[in-house]
Motif scaffolding. Sequence first.
Motif, short mmCIF file in Angstrom:
data_model
loop_
_atom_site.label_atom_id
_atom_site.label_comp_id
_atom_site.label_asym_id
_atom_site.label_seq_id
_atom_site.Cartn_x
_atom_site.Cartn_y
_atom_site.Cartn_z
N CYS A 56 27.51 67.17 66.92
CA CYS A 56 28.09 67.12 65.59
C CYS A 56 27.46 68.21 64.73
O CYS A 56 26.24 68.32 64.64
N CYS A 78 25.62 66.11 61.47
CA CYS A 78 24.42 65.28 61.61
C CYS A 78 23.63 65.63 62.86
O CYS A 78 22.59 65.04 63.10
N ARG A 130 24.02 64.99 65.84
CA ARG A 130 23.98 64.03 66.93
C ARG A 130 24.95 64.46 68.01
O ARG A 130 25.95 65.12 67.74
N CYS A 184 31.05 64.34 64.79
CA CYS A 184 31.24 63.02 65.35
C CYS A 184 32.26 62.26 64.48
O CYS A 184 32.54 62.66 63.35
N CYS A 234 31.29 61.51 60.92
CA CYS A 234 31.18 62.62 59.97
C CYS A 234 32.50 63.31 59.71
O CYS A 234 32.68 63.94 58.67
ZN ZN Z 1 27.97 63.44 62.71
#
Ligand code: ZN
Length: 70
Positions: free
Chosen positions: A9, A12, A14, A38, A41
Motif C-alpha cells: 500500500c 500505509c 502495509r 490496500c 486506504c
Molecule cells: Zn493502506
Amino acid sequence: MTRPTIRMCARCQRITEVPVLVYVVHAATGPGFNVYACPDCAPLYPPLPDALDILDAAQQPHSTDERPES
Ligand SMILES: [Zn+2]
C-alpha cells in the motif's frame, strides 16, 4: 491456480493481497507504473491527478496519445 497479487500500500506501507489501483503514472516515454493501496486506504486516497488528464482528454478528443514529432 491464480497466485495472490501482493502489493504494498502506497499510503500505509502495509502489504496487501487485495490491492486497489489508486494511481497510474504515465510516462512520456515507455511504460508507466501503477500505485496500489490496500482496501482500507483506497477510499481515503486523494483524487487521482489523472482525472485532470481524463477531463482534458474529454475536452480534446484528439489529444490522448499525441506526441510531438521529433
Ligand atoms: Zn493502506
